[in-house]
Write a protein that holds these residues in place. Sequence first.
Motif, short mmCIF file in Angstrom:
data_model
loop_
_atom_site.label_atom_id
_atom_site.label_comp_id
_atom_site.label_asym_id
_atom_site.label_seq_id
_atom_site.Cartn_x
_atom_site.Cartn_y
_atom_site.Cartn_z
N ASP A 173 0.83 -1.21 0.00
CA ASP A 173 0.00 0.00 0.00
C ASP A 173 0.86 1.26 0.00
O ASP A 173 0.55 2.25 -0.67
CB ASP A 173 -0.92 0.02 1.23
N LYS A 174 1.96 1.21 0.75
CA LYS A 174 2.86 2.36 0.82
C LYS A 174 3.49 2.63 -0.53
O LYS A 174 3.63 3.79 -0.95
CB LYS A 174 3.93 2.11 1.88
N GLU A 175 3.87 1.55 -1.25
CA GLU A 175 4.48 1.71 -2.57
C GLU A 175 3.48 2.24 -3.58
O GLU A 175 3.83 3.04 -4.46
CB GLU A 175 5.05 0.37 -3.04
N GLU A 177 0.91 4.19 -2.85
CA GLU A 177 0.71 5.60 -2.50
C GLU A 177 1.85 6.48 -3.04
O GLU A 177 1.63 7.63 -3.42
CB GLU A 177 0.61 5.75 -0.98
N SER A 178 3.04 5.93 -3.07
CA SER A 178 4.19 6.71 -3.54
C SER A 178 4.42 6.56 -5.05
O SER A 178 5.43 7.02 -5.57
CB SER A 178 5.46 6.28 -2.79
#
Length: 236
Positions: A173-175, A177-178
């Motif tokens: 999810d973090k990847e 978002e970025s």
Amino acid sequence: MELSSGKRNIVLGILFFLPVAFILVMLLSKDNYNPLDIVKEGIKELPANENEIQLKDHITILSFLGKKPMDNSTAAFNLKELVYDRSKGFKTFQVVMLLPHEAKSEAETLLKEIKTYEDLKFWHLVYTNESNIKSIFNSLKSEQALDNNLSSSMVFIVDRDLNQRGRLDDRTDKEIESNASVYSLYSYDCVEVAELKNKMAAEDMRVLFKEYRDKRKGEFDDSNQRRNKDLKQINE
């Protein structure tokens, strides 16, 4: 300062109805999920073998132990403990280990060490020639090749219709978002405990089993158009 009678009743009402409302929402909502992606279609069927094991109509974890199975004992033990033990109760599930004929003696020894006191009735050793092993492996989508001993620490999920399953987008999810670049997961490394336990067993196999349960109940929304689009994008 004490609450007035009216405010107290409102607070009590909210405290009472919130859990009830939550339960109703959970019961009425449909359990939506994304099916495990088809990353390759038309996986080659197993050659004729003495136990008549086949991929068609089974949910299979396909492994390549090679000419020296004991060299891959860690991978085999991890697969048994982290994935097989959690999946063996599902109908049509199986683990198939493909090996050359010359590895039979060593493979049988390894199997005895793996099963200890347990009957591994959904765990199959299939022996064939080098040409068949390479042909089946090459029909799979993989970022790694077989080594010189015809072995790999990677295992593959093949569904009942001879489709290879995995993740077309394996970003966290973090990847996402970025806006990190998309990368896929076509197979699972049996040496990587976290990958087997957290991705393959806890998520991907569970999702695939749910898909087939829903199909039996007539509750599965077959998202062929989405899958075809994903396949087209990943292959461009």
